[in-house]
Design an enzyme around this catalytic site. Structure first.
Site, PDB file in Angstrom:
ATOM      1  N   HIS A  15       1.048  -1.077  -0.001  1.00 38.85           N
ATOM      2  CA  HIS A  15      -0.107   0.129  -0.306  1.00 38.85           C
ATOM      3  C   HIS A  15       0.672   1.270  -0.144  1.00 38.85           C
ATOM      4  CE1 HIS A  15       0.453  -1.576   4.214  1.00 38.85           C
ATOM      5  NE2 HIS A  15       0.894   0.012   4.345  1.00 38.85           N
ATOM      6  N   HIS A  38       1.046   4.756   0.924  1.00 36.99           N
ATOM      7  CA  HIS A  38       0.238   5.738   2.569  1.00 36.99           C
ATOM      8  C   HIS A  38      -0.078   7.359   1.452  1.00 36.99           C
ATOM      9  CE1 HIS A  38       1.122   3.585   6.383  1.00 36.99           C
ATOM     10  NE2 HIS A  38       1.395   3.041   5.519  1.00 36.99           N
TER      11      HIS A  38
HETATM   12  P1  AMP Z   1       1.868   0.110   7.748  1.00 38.52           P
HETATM   13  O1  AMP Z   1       2.080   0.435   8.129  1.00 38.52           O
HETATM   14  O2  AMP Z   1       2.897   1.081   6.364  1.00 38.52           O
HETATM   15  O3  AMP Z   1       2.006  -1.488   6.941  1.00 38.52           O
HETATM   16  O4  AMP Z   1       0.263   1.237   7.071  1.00 38.52           O
HETATM   17  C1  AMP Z   1      -0.441   0.206   7.311  1.00 38.52           C
HETATM   18  C2  AMP Z   1      -1.979   0.907   7.147  1.00 38.52           C
HETATM   19  O5  AMP Z   1      -3.090   0.775   7.840  1.00 38.52           O
HETATM   20  C3  AMP Z   1      -1.890   2.228   8.814  1.00 38.52           C
HETATM   21  O6  AMP Z   1      -1.699   3.645   7.896  1.00 38.52           O
HETATM   22  C4  AMP Z   1      -3.032   1.315   9.596  1.00 38.52           C
HETATM   23  O7  AMP Z   1      -3.968   2.431  10.336  1.00 38.52           O
HETATM   24  C5  AMP Z   1      -3.609   1.080   7.728  1.00 38.52           C
HETATM   25  N1  AMP Z   1      -4.554  -0.243   8.594  1.00 38.52           N
HETATM   26  C6  AMP Z   1      -4.719  -0.588   9.441  1.00 38.52           C
HETATM   27  N2  AMP Z   1      -5.687  -1.666   9.100  1.00 38.52           N
HETATM   28  C7  AMP Z   1      -6.725  -1.070   8.375  1.00 38.52           C
HETATM   29  C8  AMP Z   1      -8.500  -1.295   7.897  1.00 38.52           C
HETATM   30  N3  AMP Z   1      -8.890  -1.648   7.910  1.00 38.52           N
HETATM   31  N4  AMP Z   1      -9.047   0.029   7.005  1.00 38.52           N
HETATM   32  C9  AMP Z   1      -7.939   0.837   6.858  1.00 38.52           C
HETATM   33  N5  AMP Z   1      -6.214   1.441   7.064  1.00 38.52           N
HETATM   34  C10 AMP Z   1      -6.545  -0.073   7.935  1.00 38.52           C
END
Ligand code: AMP
Ligand code: ZN
Length: 142
Positions: free
Chosen positions: A103, A105
């Protein structure tokens, strides 16, 4: 397209089996609000097809995500007028990755904001829904 992983929360969102405040969907990508935003407007773009991280990603999916990020960035600018925009993604737990479905950000940044990468608490669902709608509308008119 690679198999969805049943234990992957982002695959569950793509499948409609978990909720999300979706901004945009196209053939290859899904854009939705981060559930625990660092700041108002924190948005994620994913390829619909599961891949753990950048190393495993399909280059065609990567191009789709990057290309769409241009439109999402403009929508964030239009709706929130931040001083800047952080765009990043993490690969592997050593890099701080917590969800192992690639993903990107997009985080609006204003002068003086702490440069954190992760939020500390869930966002207000009503505000997340409002932002998703406003960003979608901004993308539709662009
Ligand atoms: P990363 O640490 O780069 O893997 O970021 C994962 C991101 O996904 C974090 O900012 C979380 O807040 C976000 N996240 C986790 N679960 C969900 C969800 N169900 N819907 C939207 N965002 C999520
Ligand atoms: Zn997945």
């Amino acid at each position: 397209m690679s198999e969805a992983k049943t234990d992957c929360i982002f695959c569950q969102i793509v499948a409609g089996d978990a909720p999300a405040h979706v901004v945009w969907e196209d053939e290859r990508t899904l854009t939705f609000m981060d559930i625990a935003p660092v700041v108002d407007g924190h948005t994620l773009i994913i390829p619909k097809a599961h891949c753990d991280d950048l190393f495993a990603a399909d280059p065609v999916d990567l191009r789709a995500v990057v290309s769409l990020s241009h439109r999402v960035a403009h929508a964030i600018g239009h709706v929130l007028h931040p001083d800047g925009l952080g765009v990043f993604q993490l690969n592997g737990s050593a890099a701080g990755q917590t969800v192992f479905h690639y993903h990107m950000h997009l985080i609006p940044r204003n002068h003086g904001d702490p440069l954190r990468m992760h939020g500390r608490k869930p966002g207000d669902p009503a505000r997340l829904a409002e932002l998703a709608k406003e960003l979608r509308e901004a993308m539709e008119i662009a």
